[in-house]
Design an enzyme around this catalytic site. Structure first.
Site, PDB file in Angstrom:
ATOM      1  N   HIS A   1       0.792  -1.236   0.000  1.00  0.00           N
ATOM      2  CA  HIS A   1       0.000   0.000   0.000  1.00  0.00           C
ATOM      3  C   HIS A   1       0.813   1.270   0.000  1.00  0.00           C
ATOM      4  CE1 HIS A   1      -4.181  -1.413   0.530  1.00  0.00           C
ATOM      5  NE2 HIS A   1      -3.608  -2.469   1.082  1.00  0.00           N
TER       6      HIS A   1
ATOM      7  N   LYS B   1      -9.591  13.700   3.928  1.00  0.00           N
ATOM      8  CA  LYS B   1      -8.695  12.532   3.948  1.00  0.00           C
ATOM      9  C   LYS B   1      -7.756  12.720   5.118  1.00  0.00           C
ATOM     10  CE  LYS B   1      -7.447  13.581  -0.351  1.00  0.00           C
ATOM     11  NZ  LYS B   1      -7.339  12.372  -1.162  1.00  0.00           N
ATOM     12  N   ARG B   2      -6.995  11.701   5.475  1.00  0.00           N
ATOM     13  CA  ARG B   2      -5.996  11.879   6.530  1.00  0.00           C
ATOM     14  C   ARG B   2      -5.135  13.103   6.209  1.00  0.00           C
ATOM     15  NH1 ARG B   2      -1.898   8.202   6.809  1.00  0.00           N
ATOM     16  NH2 ARG B   2      -2.492   7.430   4.762  1.00  0.00           N
TER      17      ARG B   2
ATOM     18  N   LYS C   1      -0.231  14.450   0.951  1.00  0.00           N
ATOM     19  CA  LYS C   1      -1.562  14.691   0.375  1.00  0.00           C
ATOM     20  C   LYS C   1      -1.771  16.180   0.077  1.00  0.00           C
ATOM     21  CE  LYS C   1      -3.763  10.631   2.546  1.00  0.00           C
ATOM     22  NZ  LYS C   1      -4.533   9.964   1.471  1.00  0.00           N
TER      23      LYS C   1
ATOM     24  N   THR D   1      -8.896   6.146  -2.699  1.00  0.00           N
ATOM     25  CA  THR D   1     -10.239   5.639  -2.980  1.00  0.00           C
ATOM     26  C   THR D   1     -11.259   6.754  -2.790  1.00  0.00           C
ATOM     27  OG1 THR D   1     -10.276   4.812  -0.709  1.00  0.00           O
ATOM     28  CG2 THR D   1      -9.875   3.202  -2.460  1.00  0.00           C
TER      29      THR D   1
ATOM     30  N   LYS E   1     -14.941   7.737  -4.836  1.00  0.00           N
ATOM     31  CA  LYS E   1     -16.244   8.025  -4.219  1.00  0.00           C
ATOM     32  C   LYS E   1     -16.807   9.342  -4.731  1.00  0.00           C
ATOM     33  CE  LYS E   1     -14.393   5.953   0.011  1.00  0.00           C
ATOM     34  NZ  LYS E   1     -13.729   6.334   1.279  1.00  0.00           N
TER      35      LYS E   1
HETATM   36  C1  LIG Z   1     -12.451   6.616   1.522  1.00  0.00           C
HETATM   37  C2  LIG Z   1     -11.973   6.999   2.846  1.00  0.00           C
HETATM   38  C3  LIG Z   1     -10.624   7.285   3.048  1.00  0.00           C
HETATM   39  C4  LIG Z   1      -9.608   7.267   1.937  1.00  0.00           C
HETATM   40  O1  LIG Z   1      -9.566   8.544   1.343  1.00  0.00           O
HETATM   41  P1  LIG Z   1      -8.370   8.990   0.387  1.00  0.00           P
HETATM   42  O2  LIG Z   1      -8.851  10.293  -0.142  1.00  0.00           O
HETATM   43  O3  LIG Z   1      -8.256   7.958  -0.668  1.00  0.00           O
HETATM   44  O4  LIG Z   1      -7.158   9.121   1.223  1.00  0.00           O
HETATM   45  C5  LIG Z   1     -10.219   7.655   4.308  1.00  0.00           C
HETATM   46  N1  LIG Z   1     -11.081   7.746   5.330  1.00  0.00           N
HETATM   47  C6  LIG Z   1     -12.399   7.499   5.166  1.00  0.00           C
HETATM   48  C7  LIG Z   1     -13.306   7.640   6.334  1.00  0.00           C
HETATM   49  C8  LIG Z   1     -12.889   7.123   3.931  1.00  0.00           C
HETATM   50  O5  LIG Z   1     -14.193   6.865   3.793  1.00  0.00           O
END
Ligand SMILES: *Cc1c(COP(=O)(O)O)cnc(C)c1O
Length: 813
Positions: free
Chosen positions: A360, A554-555, A560, A662, A666
């Protein structure tokens, strides 16, 4: 559902389901309808629908057993599950039935959904992927078990206090968990430390110095249309002796209970990614605890069902979600060699044929390794096996005429540096060596695996690395979180996309239909209004639902590049103030995300976002043209509220650093346009939605690598008036008058090295954002592009990802 009870004095129109819920409330919760609190209704509702789930669960298990089916085992230290009620009701197709039943009882199902705790047993994308995979495995009717840890507190809850992140324990089990089943009979011995003796027959005997018991806690995972119910088995820990009576009677109560406390500590918290070495030993103990319990359980089941341990690879595919469960490779070897008396070579063949490993991250600081001294002290028998595996591996490498430098890179042991750094066990190399398949999670990431971190292992085993681009479950991330859009799409193209997300492609022609575009825009606007209401109530922030909702959730991590977004926000703020007469597009910048508790810069970035928000939101000269929101406590439930309301999706990582992402999928599925770099799965999203329906900017991964040589961020900043202005404003305390030096260090890092190339990409990003403004003004064009995003990203369904794993790695389809 069966009619088990009727309400006393109830009118005859009471639907049977309502009666069942009340019956459960009375007999399982011990309250009547008058005394019941919302949590009681929630528990009663879950326990009632659970009956139906349990029956399907048993059928699924029996059918797999009867067919002698091969099972998939997904080992992950994280499962970011979120709430389960809506997921279960929707997948079972009983949502409306339950809503009506609760309505009749005067209970609002929406309220129950909101008080269900969010099971946050993960940090971010990696843990959410595991949860999406579990749902897709059940939806595709594949017999599978997820294995992980039942953390009592999981991921911390984030509060924002005066703009700073404060970490609080998440108490998701406070009211109990009606979804789970504790299997007290499924308990395993997990040893730590001690010595290894050689027995008279030459076999090794490990005599651990301490031990805990791992106890299984099962949660059913319901697939789409309730086709199949699989098991998520999470381990909890128990001391063998709950209390030492000798110590207790001697008055030493702490010592008497120390074993139980130690066991509970093991499953207390999820270690945030990127944390410091503090608590290192406990993390390794967690990894071994859950790996050993899972492998013992898999081996036990196999022998019980099939008798012969040597057929394990025909009946079990074990997937390692990153290296956190990599010690499983040594654990399976231990069981095969020490307990099942197999010769080492045969055990090694079985092990390799059974495991797959998913990588990952290529970030060097995130590649897991353990000090050899710690590993050896905690797992002495596994250390011996790692040495034996390494000897085999290096022999194969030498036979293939590998250079000494490559041998050093391939070795499971990092021999330490010239500066006296200690020797370490490399978990990624162990996972690579012990698996027949090693996969990346997006095409670019897989290519980079071959050319960077795993280059030498790849040369030795050229067929092992393969790509499986990540996916998301369209049930949770479209149907459940965005019922408005789901209804509109169903009306347009019929329901086939509910069973096959790629059928969303039938929507493409509707992008050119002006009346459909208007209805699409109305759904988006309604989602935005709901989010605005939620943010008004939860953080007293008033937002204009007609503004462009620009979202980065996101984190929080420097790669990022939330900082790039904040700098552009500051530059925009400055521009609006300087030229209020221009025709600005009203924007709402929405941020959310947690920072690892030990990650100083990430926490400072959260504070900066909040400082900028306070200043911008309170500036009367700006009015509604720009608003900034940092929404606390990002988790799955919050993502489900924000994503359907987004117009613009920020996916702006330094190219080469985001393995897949991911969140990007979404957003596109919910009709947001992406502004992003050519990184991770963004590249594949672009290939599918088309260049005109995505906004790409900045350096490629290759350009980033080349640019590092002689990179001079100071010169770049000095050459960009907008960036310079923004950077100087932040550094001089414009946004932190109470502590003008607060961001000096953060900004100094930009001037000094700017490892994440924020300055180098700033002008391209800024120009791309002004291009977004121009596009937004053409409403028809924007909506058409948004519709094309929805229509063309069905491929990113985790059903597609899982069928690729199933066919190409696990051999179960
Ligand atoms: C989808 C998701 C992530 C991943 O988000 P990225 O933008 O790909 O880093 C992290 N946390 C939650 C709660 C998510 O639903």
């Amino acid at each position: 559902m069966t009619d088990t009870a009727t309400l006393p004095d109830s009118p005859t129109i009471t639907p049977p389901l309502a009666a069942q819920i009340v019956d459960t409330l009375v007999h399982r919760i011990g309250k009547d309808a008058d005394a019941a609190l919302p949590h009681d209704w929630l528990a009663a509702t879950i326990l009632t629908v659970r009956n139906d789930i349990i029956e399907r669960w048993m059928e699924s298990t029996k059918a797999a057993h009867a067919a002698g089916a091969k099972r998939v085992y997904y080992l992950s230290l994280e499962f970011l599950i979120g709430r389960l009620l809506r997921d279960a009701l929707s997948n079972l197709g009983v949502m409306e039935e339950v809503r009506t039943a609760l309505d009749g009882l005067g209970v609002d199902i929406g309220e129950l959904e909101e008080i269900e705790p969010d099971a946050a047993l993960g940090n971010g994308g990696l843990g959410r992927l595991a949860a999406c995979f579990m749902e897709s495995l059940a939806s595709l009717d594949l017999p599978a078990y997820g294995y992980g840890i039942r953390y009592v507190n999981g991921m911390f809850r984030q509060r924002i206090d005066k703009g700073w992140q404060v970490e609080l324990p998440e108490t998701w089990l406070r009211y109990g968990n009606p979804w789970e089943f504790e299997r007290r009979e499924s308990a395993y011995f997990i040893g730590f430390g001690g010595d290894v003796d050689t027995l008279a027959d030459g076999r090794a005997h490990w005599d651990p110095a301490e031990a805990v018991e791992a106890v299984a806690v099962d949660t059913p995972v319901v697939g789409w249309r309730g086709k199949r119910v699989n098991t998520l088995r999470l381990w909890t820990a128990r001391a063998f002796d709950p209390i030492r009576l000798d110590a207790f009677n001697a008055g030493d109560h702490e010592l008497a209970l120390a074993g139980q406390v130690r066991a509970e500590t093991l499953v207390r918290v999820l270690y945030p990614a990127d944390s410091t070495p503090a608590g290192q030993e406990l993390r390794l103990r967690q990894e071994y605890f859950f790996s050993s319990a899972s492998i013992q359980d898999i081996v036990r089941r196999h022998v019980q069902y099939f008798g012969d341990i040597r057929t394990l690879p025909d009946k079990a595919a074990i997937q390692l979600n990153d290296t956190h469960p990599a010690v499983s490779v040594a654990e399976l070897m231990r069981l095969l060699v020490d307990h099942h008396d197999l010769p080492f070579d045969e055990a090694w063949e079985i092990t390799r044929a059974t495991f797959g490993y998913t990588n990952h991250t290529l970030l060097p600081e995130a590649l897991e390794s353990w000090p050899l001294s710690l590993f050896e002290r905690l797992l002495p028998r596994h250390m011996q096996l790692v040495y034996a595996i390494n000897a085999r591996l290096l022999k194969e490498a030498r036979a293939a005429d590998t250079s000494e430098e490559a041998i050093r890179a391939i070795s499971l042991i990092d021999e330490g540096g010239a500066w006296g750094s200690e020797r370490r066990v490399r978990m990624a190399n162990l996972a690579f060596a012990g698996a027949h398949s090693v996969n990346g999670v997006a095409a670019l990431h897989t290519d980079l695996m071959k050319s960077t971190v795993f280059a030498d292992l790849h040369r030795l085993y050229p067929d092992r690395i393969n790509n499986k681009t990540n996916g998301i479950t369209p049930r949770r991330w479209l149907q459940q979180c965005n019922p408005g859009l789901t209804a509109l799409v169903t009306e347009a193209i019929g329901p086939a996309f509910l069973d096959d997300a790629e059928r969303l492609a039938d929507l493409v022609p509707f992008a050119d239909d002006a009346s459909f575009r208007e209805r699409f825009a109305a759904v988006k606007r309604s989602n935005k209004r709901m989010l605005a209401t939620y943010l008004q109530e939860s953080m007293r922030l008033k937002l204009d639902p007609d503004a462009l909702f620009d979202v980065q959730i996101k984190r929080i991590h420097e790669y990022k590049r939330q900082l790039l977004n904040i700098l552009e926000t500051v530059a925009l703020y400055d521009q609006i103030r300087s030229h209020p007469e221009r025709d600005w597009v009203p924007r709402v910048k929405i941020f959310a995300g947690k920072a690892a508790s030990s990650y100083h810069n990430a926490k400072l970035i959260i504070k900066l976002a909040n400082d900028v928000a306070r200043r911008v939101n309170g500036d009367p000269a700006i009015g509604d043209l720009l608003k900034v929101a940092f929404v606390p406590n990002y988790n799955v439930s919050l993502a489900e509220k924000i994503i359907p309301a987004a117009n613009l999706s920020e996916q702006i990582s330094t190219a080469g650093m985001e393995a897949s992402g991911t969140g990007n999928m979404k957003f596109a599925l919910n009709g947001a346009l992406t502004i992003g770099t050519l990184d991770g799965a963004n590249i594949e999203i672009k290939d599918r939605v088309g260049d005109e329906n995505i906004v790409i900017f900045g350096m490629t991964a290759e350009e980033v690598a080349q640019r590092r040589e002689g990179y001079d961020p100071r010169a770049v900043i000095d050459n960009s008036p907008e960036l310079r202005q923004a950077v100087e404003a932040i550094a001089s305390g414009v946004f932190s008058p109470d502590d003008p030096d607060r961001y000096k260090g953060l900004i100094a890092g930009l001037y000094d090295h700017d490892w994440f190339m924020v300055a180098a990409d700033f002008d391209a990003y800024d120009a791309a954002q002004r291009g977004v403004d121009a596009r937004w003004r053409n409403e028809g064009d924007w909506n058409a592009a948004a519709i094309r995003n929805v229509a063309r990203v069905g491929w990113f369904s985790s059903d597609r990802t899982i069928s690729e794993y199933a066919r190409q790695i696990w051999g179960v389809m």
